[in-house]
Design an enzyme around this catalytic site. Structure first.
Site, PDB file in Angstrom:
ATOM      1  N   TYR A 147       0.595  -1.283   0.369  1.00 26.93           N
ATOM      2  CA  TYR A 147      -0.020  -0.302  -0.079  1.00 26.93           C
ATOM      3  C   TYR A 147       0.802   0.912   0.117  1.00 26.93           C
ATOM      4  CZ  TYR A 147      -4.526  -2.475   0.676  1.00 26.93           C
ATOM      5  OH  TYR A 147      -5.315  -3.459   0.616  1.00 26.93           O
ATOM      6  N   GLU A 173       1.235 -30.059  13.121  1.00 27.91           N
ATOM      7  CA  GLU A 173       0.013 -29.275  11.437  1.00 27.91           C
ATOM      8  C   GLU A 173      -0.491 -27.727  12.528  1.00 27.91           C
ATOM      9  OE1 GLU A 173      -1.487 -29.795   7.474  1.00 27.91           O
ATOM     10  OE2 GLU A 173      -1.000 -31.701   8.532  1.00 27.91           O
ATOM     11  N   ASP A 229      -1.304 -34.194   9.192  1.00 23.64           N
ATOM     12  CA  ASP A 229      -2.236 -35.162   8.888  1.00 23.64           C
ATOM     13  C   ASP A 229      -1.111 -36.222   7.838  1.00 23.64           C
ATOM     14  OD1 ASP A 229      -4.508 -33.735   9.962  1.00 23.64           O
ATOM     15  OD2 ASP A 229      -4.721 -32.364   7.958  1.00 23.64           O
TER      16      ASP A 229
END
Length: 361
Positions: free
Chosen positions: A96, A194, A246
């Protein structure tokens, strides 16, 4: 970790190189390693994957190339001024802020563009964005475990025990973990987790206390600060590091980024990666052994697994065996699928048995 003066000098030297090329009548350019999977190589000395010899050139011999170097020059000036003023900014703010620059051609079209330029400057100068006082949005990653540390903040130093002085949320990892000093450690190993749900289960069950573990929440694909702190735990406290995710190809890449580094940040692998880190699960073999609730592999999952068989980070006997097994069974499972055997199964049975097999406890 470089001083502000050193970081600023590297930036000014790069700008001076552009000027010298102009003065010599040459078209300015900036050479960078090619950031592709085919251009990463295993570094035997450090045990991580780094960029190879192939390079690409940012050159002002085209309008697009000249525009990129113009943006680099404006960004260098901004970063040098920021270091002079001992201020910091986020990557989002840089995007920005460029809208206020007095040359429209120097403004960024997207945050991805400004992020990529900061990475280019890291590579060319050898200075990390943290030493430029640039920070990402907070990752939310946290640590829970028997460690007392001292964190430097703009409000002074803070001594914090990562169990006794924090709530159940744990100690939030700062943007630049090199500002942390380790004071007293009673941990035996580091367990990188995780998902937030599994991290909360381990803390609620008291796993960190029962096993003197530093539980590090990765928050999905781990932020650089998380990977850097994990590396420091290994290198400075000599703690074994294991990664618990996972059981799917995308999570294996999370492990890969912790252990060997990511393709995008291969220039920082020696600073961020922990090659001694080991994968604890969920393994495809666990899906079979424990008959875990699972989902079928999607086409994209299969493609990702096949790609990992060609990924140099996964070309070991262990990973080839596990990936081939997963392709054969056609299934994937989440960490929290272990709850099918009870809420305490993960902390009383699964993790202790796996850690025992690996010689960690």
């Amino acid at each position: 970790m470089k001083t502000d003066a050193d970081a600023r000098d590297e930036l000014i030297d790069l700008a001076a190189d552009f000027y010298d090329q102009f003065a010599a009548g040459r078209i300015p350019e900036m050479e960078l390693p090619t950031r592709t999977k085919s251009n990463i190589e295993y570094d035997e000395e450090s045990g991580v994957w780094t960029y190879g010899d192939r390079t690409s050139v940012r050159s002002a011999n085209s309008v697009n190339g000249a525009r990129k170097l113009l943006k680099a020059a404006f960004t260098i000036e901004f970063l040098a001024d920021q270091l002079d003023a001992d201020r910091s900014s986020t990557l989002r703010e840089l995007y920005y802020l460029s809208e206020s620059w007095d040359n429209d051609e120097a403004q960024f079209n997207s945050q991805d563009e400004s992020n990529d330029l900061i990475e280019d400057l890291e590579i060319v100068t050898g200075v990390t964005r943290e030493d430029f006082h640039m920070r990402p949005e907070e990752s939310g990653a946290k640590v829970m475990g028997p460690l007392r540390l001292r964190e430097q903040t703009n409000r002074g130093d803070r001594d914090i025990h990562c169990q006794l002085d924090v709530g159940q949320g744990g100690y939030q990892i700062p943007n630049n973990p090199d500002t942390i000093e380790f004071l007293e450690n009673d941990a035996e190993f580091v367990l990188c987790v995780e998902t937030g749900g599994m991290r909360d289960r381990l803390v609620e069950n008291g796993f960190d206390e029962a096993h003197d573990a530093l539980v590090v929440h990765l928050g999905g694909q781990p932020a650089r600060a998380t990977r850097r702190l994990t590396k420091r735990f290994r290198d400075e406290l000599d703690l074994p590091v294991v990664v618990f995710t996972d059981g799917d190809p995308w999570s294996y890449r999370i492990y890969g980024s912790v252990a060997y580094g990511s393709i995008k940040s291969a220039h920082l692998s020696k600073y961020l990666a922990t090659p001694e880190a080991r994968f604890i699960g969920i393994q495809p073999a666990d899906i079979v052994e424990y008959d875990l609730p699972s989902d079928p592999l999607s086409d994209s999952d299969v493609n990702a697994l096949e790609s990992e068989l060609e990924d140099p980070r996964f070309q070991t006997d262990y990973w080839e065996e596990q990936i081939e097994l997963q392709l054969d069974i056609g299934k994937k499972s989440e960490q929290q699928s272990l709850a099918s055997r009870g809420l305490d199964f993960v902390t009383e049975t699964y993790l202790p048995e796996r850690l025992g097999e690996m010689g960690v406890i």
